[in-house]
Design a protein around this motif. Structure first.
Motif, mmCIF file in Angstrom:
data_model
loop_
_atom_site.group_PDB
_atom_site.id
_atom_site.type_symbol
_atom_site.label_atom_id
_atom_site.label_comp_id
_atom_site.label_asym_id
_atom_site.label_seq_id
_atom_site.Cartn_x
_atom_site.Cartn_y
_atom_site.Cartn_z
ATOM 1 N N THR A 292 22.092 -38.925 10.027
ATOM 2 C CA THR A 292 21.868 -38.045 8.865
ATOM 3 C C THR A 292 22.056 -38.820 7.567
ATOM 4 N N GLN A 466 13.176 -36.643 13.051
ATOM 5 C CA GLN A 466 13.911 -36.198 11.861
ATOM 6 C C GLN A 466 13.577 -37.060 10.661
ATOM 7 N N SER A 470 11.873 -35.735 7.201
ATOM 8 C CA SER A 470 12.591 -35.891 5.939
ATOM 9 C C SER A 470 11.776 -36.682 4.926
#
Length: 717
Positions: A292, A466, A470
């Motif tokens: 993340t 992801q 993003s």
């Protein structure tokens, strides 16, 4: 939870008003894009920005997913006939998916385990005796009653072991136990790494004998360790300090008066079932957190790179450096149109310097070039030296700058590049891309898959799905922030505009090519597949410069044109006055609150309208520092400790920033040398593309590395 509870939960988590969250979610459910909501629905959300809106969207999706999983788990347990009201209440009260999974764990279908085999052999009652009794002798005596060779219980020890297996599994499946142990491991866990073969040389040598508290380990080290483990270089494990404190807790969960068998069961449950599982969970959590963070860094760096200021109105010579195959050249005019492509050989092994100089000199004179863009790839600094030497010999001033060419080779070999330049080879296309990146970084970089731009850390080690999502979001945000000229934009640029997909973007281009340039925003209503909803979402971000309506070159949405007309009437001006000194003076004196009431308009919308009228056609990127233009080259030998230089931030990572000061390799400013005050993260200080003052701390000539400081130092230090 019902919809109202879900929205209230999000409002509480994000420290927002319930009404803001409700409006935002409703607008999203109606098919509005986040850039559109942030820009043109400010009254409805009380001016939530894109970041807040995306957080609301993310949390709403998570909570919906959580509710769906709760319903599924309740159904699965109920089908087993094991759902109590107490268990249902715990599942419904859970606020994390992890908690739901912990509660479901005892009821999840399992493959054959030692405990399930023991239950089949009829040892569950003995397990209950073992739990309730406070005397091991009593348990031993009871175990004799369970000896049954027909069920493979040959001895007392077999019976006791089976009962202990049952209790161990029950303990390992207890949600409260797992939560407590998980918290303890996270608080006291230390990640320990060592080399499988200490004699092997690798980039992971700092981790050959390494320890660090798990919860404090920064993301770049987590990802580095993971990669080293994956490549078979490192062995990694989680050690838990004060582990002995776990056993009394486990024993108490099994029995109020633990005896020998309870103690053995607790130890077995922990070492065989709980610890390995919790270690996997913690490693997964560390990886997820690290990914993340890495994706966040990549996203922020990409946004800053995309928003680099354009250099408009200049013919540019783009140079794609190389050794053996020569440096490819491309001249583009002010609009990016290709005027010339060629090749020179100023670098080894050919080193045809004088011939190359003559070619470049002629190009500069013929096309009146005063700006040269050099790619920062292989042979960049040798090419820079050649260009710097050449421009010193010219009669008029010519500047060069180093352009980050990351992804240029990916673009030049792509289907898109082949369609755009079918007659050029890949290297020539790359030179064109480098030249255009200086003119308009955003318009050129959108042609490249965001992952190929290379302004992150460990981007290949994170979830590619992801990361892709993003980065796409970042590109969309940047494109809509800047706005797009509908008469010059490529399909690549148009498809990132709010509400526009690839097929609509192609249709816009087709209409432009067949019928000529757009002169009015309303003409876009005639584009095939660009319906009313798409028009509403995209039109404010599409600009028509030099069109029939002067408002069409502003970010003012056509739905607000009547407000503009009324405003201009109040100011005794007509639309032709837009951009004039007279109108600007009157606009600056407008009382937004009072005028909004007069015009029956929202204050945020009116504020945006006034700002757009004051600066029609403004590009928000132009307020950022322009690239550093150079006319001479810097050598490693020129550097002295304490020397003050200007540089461009090329990459921001967890531990510092890499700064281009005009050398072959970028210098590193460690996070500890970025400010005299504490810096939580380098991004709090700088972003990619920023021009910064740096001081030379140290020069490693052997490894060609330069340590820099953003804190001023003197020569005497």
């Amino acid at each position: 939870m019902d919809a109202k509870e879900r929205l209230q939960t999000i409002a509480d988590e994000c420290n927002l008003e319930f009404a803001q969250v409700k409006s935002a979610v409703q607008l999203m459910e109606e098919g509005n894009t986040i850039p559109f909501i942030a820009r043109y629905r400010k009254e409805m959300t009380k001016e939530l920005d894109e970041e807040q809106l995306r957080l609301i969207e993310e949390r709403n999706k998570y909570l919906i997913q959580l509710d769906q999983r709760k319903e599924e788990v309740i159904r699965l347990i109920d089908e087993q006939g094991k759902l109590s009201e107490e268990l249902r209440g715990k599942i419904e009260a859970a606020v994390k998916l992890q908690t739901v999974e912990d509660l479901y764990r005892p009821y999840r279908p399992k493959r054959k385990t030692r405990a399930s085999k023991a239950r089949e052999r009829g040892l569950a009652p003995l397990a209950e005796v073992m739990r309730q009794s406070s005397d091991k002798h009593e348990v031993q005596a009871e175990a004799d009653n369970f000896i049954n060779p027909e069920k493979d219980v040959e001895t007392t020890e077999d019976a006791l072991q089976g009962a202990m297996d049952i209790l161990a599994e029950e303990l390992a499946d207890d949600p409260e136990v797992r939560k407590w142990v998980r918290t303890f491991h996270w608080k006291h866990g230390v990640l320990v790494t060592e080399a499988k073969d200490p004699e092997t040389q690798s980039v992971y040598e700092m981790y050959y004998d390494y320890r660090e508290p798990a919860q404090k380990m920064p993301s770049h080290r987590v990802l580095a360790v993971n990669r080293g483990e994956r490549e078979g270089i490192l062995k990694v494990r989680l050690e838990v300090e004060r582990e002995e404190e776990i056993y009394p807790f486990l024993e108490r969960k099994l029995s109020k008066r633990p005896h020998r068998y309870i103690e053995e069961t607790a130890e077995d449950a922990y070492k065989r079932l709980i610890a390995p599982s919790i270690e996997r969970e913690i490693r997964a959590t560390m990886t997820e957190n690290a990914e993340t963070q890495a994706i966040h860094i990549f996203s922020e760096n990409l946004r800053n790179l995309l928003l680099q200021p354009p250099i408009r109105g200049k013919k540019v010579l783009g140079v794609d450096p190389a050794y053996r195959t020569g440096c490819k050249l491309a001249v583009v005019d002010e609009t990016g149109k290709v005027l010339y492509v060629g090749v020179i050989y100023p670098t080894p092994p050919q080193s045809r310097v004088e011939e190359a100089k003559e070619t470049v000199r002629q190009l500069i004179e013929e096309h009146t070039i005063d700006m040269i863009a050099i790619g920062n790839g292989t042979a960049s600094r040798e090419t820079e030296s050649f260009i710097a030497e050449l421009i010193q010999e010219l009669d008029h001033k010519v500047y060069y700058t180093i352009v980050n060419e990351a992804g240029a080779s990916v673009y030049s070999a792509s289907k898109l590049a082949r369609e755009e330049f079918p007659d050029l080879d890949a290297a020539q296309r790359s030179a064109v891309s480098i030249a255009r990146r200086l003119q308009d970084p955003l318009a050129e970089l959108v042609k490249i898959e965001p992952k190929a731009v290379g302004v992150g850390q460990y981007q290949h080690d994170v979830s590619q799905k992801q990361l892709g999502e993003s980065l796409t979001t970042v590109v969309e945000s940047a494109v809509n922030h800047v706005g797009v000229d509908v008469n010059t934009a490529s399909v690549s640029l148009l498809q990132y505009v709010s509400g526009v997909n690839a097929s609509v973007a192609k249709n816009i281009i087709k209409k432009r090519e067949s019928e000529g340039r757009f002169t009015d925003r309303s003409q876009l209503k005639d584009v095939p597949r660009l319906g009313a909803k798409t028009y509403e979402q995209c039109i404010g971000f599409l600009r028509v410069t030099d069109g029939e309506n002067p408002l069409d070159k502003t970010p003012i949405h056509p739905e607000s044109y009547p407000v503009v007309t009324d405003l201009l009437t109040q100011l005794n001006c007509n639309p032709e006055a837009i951009g004039s000194k007279e109108l600007n003076e009157r606009l600056r004196q407008v009382n937004i609150q009072a005028m909004a009431e007069t015009l029956d308009s929202g204050e945020p919308t009116l504020r945006d309208i006034v700002d757009a009228l004051l600066r029609p056609g403004r590009d928000p990127r132009e307020e950022l520092p322009a690239p550093i233009l150079r006319s001479d080259v810097l050598q490693l030998e020129d550097l002295k400790k304490g020397m003050n230089l200007k540089g461009t931030v090329r990459n921001v990572v967890d531990f510092g920033v890499f700064v281009d000061i005009g050398l072959k390799n970028d210098g590193l400013v460690h996070i500890s040398k970025m400010s005299e005050r504490f810096v939580r993260h380098p991004m709090d200080i700088v972003g990619v593309g920023d021009v910064v003052d740096v001081w030379v701390l140290d020069v490693d000539h052997q490894r060609e590395r330069v340590a820099l400081s953003m804190i001023p130092i003197s020569f005497g230090e």
